[in-house]
Design an enzyme around this catalytic site. Sequence first.
Site, short mmCIF file in Angstrom:
data_model
loop_
_atom_site.label_atom_id
_atom_site.label_comp_id
_atom_site.label_asym_id
_atom_site.label_seq_id
_atom_site.Cartn_x
_atom_site.Cartn_y
_atom_site.Cartn_z
N ASP A 1 -42.41 25.39 -1.91
CA ASP A 1 -42.40 23.93 -2.00
C ASP A 1 -43.79 23.37 -2.28
O ASP A 1 -43.94 22.19 -2.58
CB ASP A 1 -41.85 23.30 -0.71
CG ASP A 1 -40.36 23.07 -0.78
OD1 ASP A 1 -39.75 23.42 -1.80
OD2 ASP A 1 -39.79 22.56 0.20
N GLN B 1 -40.35 28.55 2.29
CA GLN B 1 -40.89 27.20 2.17
C GLN B 1 -42.20 27.12 1.41
O GLN B 1 -42.56 26.05 0.90
CB GLN B 1 -41.08 26.61 3.58
CG GLN B 1 -40.84 25.14 3.67
CD GLN B 1 -39.42 24.77 3.26
OE1 GLN B 1 -39.23 24.13 2.25
NE2 GLN B 1 -38.43 25.16 4.05
N THR C 1 -34.01 22.71 6.88
CA THR C 1 -33.98 23.51 5.65
C THR C 1 -34.52 24.91 5.86
O THR C 1 -35.28 25.18 6.79
CB THR C 1 -34.81 22.80 4.55
OG1 THR C 1 -34.67 23.50 3.33
CG2 THR C 1 -36.28 22.73 4.94
N GLY D 1 -30.49 18.47 -0.72
CA GLY D 1 -30.40 18.37 -2.17
C GLY D 1 -31.68 18.59 -2.93
O GLY D 1 -31.79 18.19 -4.08
N GLY D 2 -32.69 19.22 -2.30
CA GLY D 2 -33.93 19.50 -3.02
C GLY D 2 -34.59 18.23 -3.52
O GLY D 2 -34.63 17.20 -2.83
N THR E 1 -30.59 23.11 2.10
CA THR E 1 -30.93 22.18 3.18
C THR E 1 -29.67 21.60 3.78
O THR E 1 -28.60 21.66 3.18
CB THR E 1 -31.84 21.06 2.61
OG1 THR E 1 -32.98 21.66 1.99
CG2 THR E 1 -32.31 20.10 3.67
N SER F 1 -42.21 17.64 1.28
CA SER F 1 -40.76 17.80 1.32
C SER F 1 -40.08 16.58 0.75
O SER F 1 -40.52 15.45 0.95
CB SER F 1 -40.29 18.02 2.76
OG SER F 1 -38.88 18.04 2.83
N SER F 2 -38.96 16.81 0.06
CA SER F 2 -38.12 15.70 -0.41
C SER F 2 -37.23 15.15 0.70
O SER F 2 -36.61 14.10 0.52
CB SER F 2 -37.25 16.16 -1.58
OG SER F 2 -38.03 16.37 -2.73
N ARG G 1 -41.85 20.80 10.31
CA ARG G 1 -41.96 21.43 8.99
C ARG G 1 -42.72 22.74 9.13
O ARG G 1 -43.63 22.88 9.97
CB ARG G 1 -42.71 20.47 8.06
CG ARG G 1 -42.91 20.95 6.62
CD ARG G 1 -41.63 20.91 5.85
NE ARG G 1 -41.87 20.93 4.39
CZ ARG G 1 -40.99 21.38 3.52
NH1 ARG G 1 -39.81 21.84 3.93
NH2 ARG G 1 -41.24 21.34 2.23
#
Length: 582
Positions: free
Chosen positions: A436, A433, A414, A482-483, A396, A460-461, A107
């Site tokens: 987020d 990023q 992503t 898909g966020g 993503t 993060s999702s 990440r």
Amino acid sequence: MKVTPTSGVAAGLLLLLLTIAACSSPGPEDAASQAGWDKGAMVTAANPHATAAGMEMLRRGGHAVDAAIAAHAVLGLVEPQSSGIGGGAFMLVYQRENGALVMHDGRELAPAGVTADMFMADGEVMGFLEAWQGGIAVGVPGAIALYEDTHKKYGKLPWADLFQPAINLAANGFEVSPRMAGFLPRMASVTRLDENPGTAQYFFPQGQPLQAGHLLKNPEYANTLRRIAAEGKSAFYRGSIAEAIVAATRADPHPGSLGLEDLANYRTVERASVCGPYRQLRVCAGPPPSSGISQIMMLRIYQHLAEDAGTRDEQLAAFVDAQRLVYADRDHFVGDPDHVDVPVRQLVDPSYLDHRAGQRFAPGATPEHGDPEGFAAGRELASSWAADRTEEVPGTSHLSVVDSEGNAVSMTATVEAPFGSSRWVGGFLLNNQMTDFAREYHPDTRPQANAIAASKRPRSSMSPVMVFDESGELFMVSGSPGGNNIPAYVFKSLVAVLDWGMTPAAAVAFPNITARGEKVRVEVNVEPGPEIANALKARGYTVEEREGENSGLHVIVVTDDTLLGAADPRREGTVEYLAREE
């Protein structure tokens, strides 16, 4: 364990739950005692070129990680709106030989110079579009470090070979896909993609957006990958590429603070997967800062609520309410575990989840978070975090791999929003990023778990997940872009296969249903979406009818003698299978 197909997609919610006998749930560590792997190998990814690159590595005897790296390097070229080497990823890796299951966290990191109020001005939060296109939105990219660190641990093929498919495509050209071409006119109206240096010339030659079918070459990307192939990750995090990243980030508007030291100091993190029982199965997912634990939580609550659901509509309500309860907990408690104390053990505790299932909210009510720490302590505890409903914009991609030895990868990657920050370096896009994080900041209130801080990873999702059967053998690999909707999309794929008896293809094609907060989003351009929407409305839910959902589920299911795969029909993905005798 066999997969039992239904007679059709619409039959999924028309059936009662399959009756599955309860038994113990051994972990994947027991898999080492199983017989040799004879199911073949498979790759499913969001673009045919990426799938082919991954399969090329598997045909040469590569590990699932080799295939994932090769496939993702191609995705960054042919699907730049979704992910790339200027962004980050989570890679959940399963080693069948010893049963090890680890999430490698690539990440993005917040630069050292960030401040908690960087998205605030005069007490107001900067608008998302303004923040998205600013240099302050760029986090330190993690993808290349993730490539090298996982290859060193698992890779079987030479490092340089993994980049050759992407280098060849970049140098010789590839046809622009309809999905990429479809994004560009919309991006010109809301982003700086058609104005920024590099992106304007590449995506809008002669001032016009690229058209589907156009043969597009990216010699800059080919050269960047050649350097990385020859020099390793140091070519990216130090020297001229790093200098170009810093310059692009510090350009107007809203220049960021990312510096050369931020890049040089970037490290991936190995995190133990989080597992929980589901009927006779074991579900394992990525820990925070991913939202993988949401899958364990949703499944347990759904199981509890669905036990007394005798009708299809009652099962549907259980499916929705499991999401509503878990999203409220996820939004409140999950952040970077290296910076905040995320109560993971308490959140996935079956006792807490059974208790949480008893806290269903009325269909029109706003779900609130539970108290997992207070429940474990036997008393009520006040949360130390402020409320957080950060929105993640879909930008993503996901890929799933099983290799010829039964090793597996679930990788979600992503650049955050479509085309990231619209800032171009060496043939690739930089992420946005930082948006987020929770962007709202008030110094006189408690911070959010996902508040901005130096060297912190944003929540993060992304939810990479694997399922193991009662023998500890791999049964399913799943994940999606898909966020904020990712947890719901992945949950759908699991329930549809594990409970509703669907094939992977039927599961991913089934209408998406997302229940976060007060509203329930239902995809109504896919059958039986309209019927589902009407059923939920009749039960009092506030339903938002949707078309064009952004899921990109890529699923692999292990049967008695083969692998079944699926690529989400909402995107351009494909599945390729390699039989054992090949």
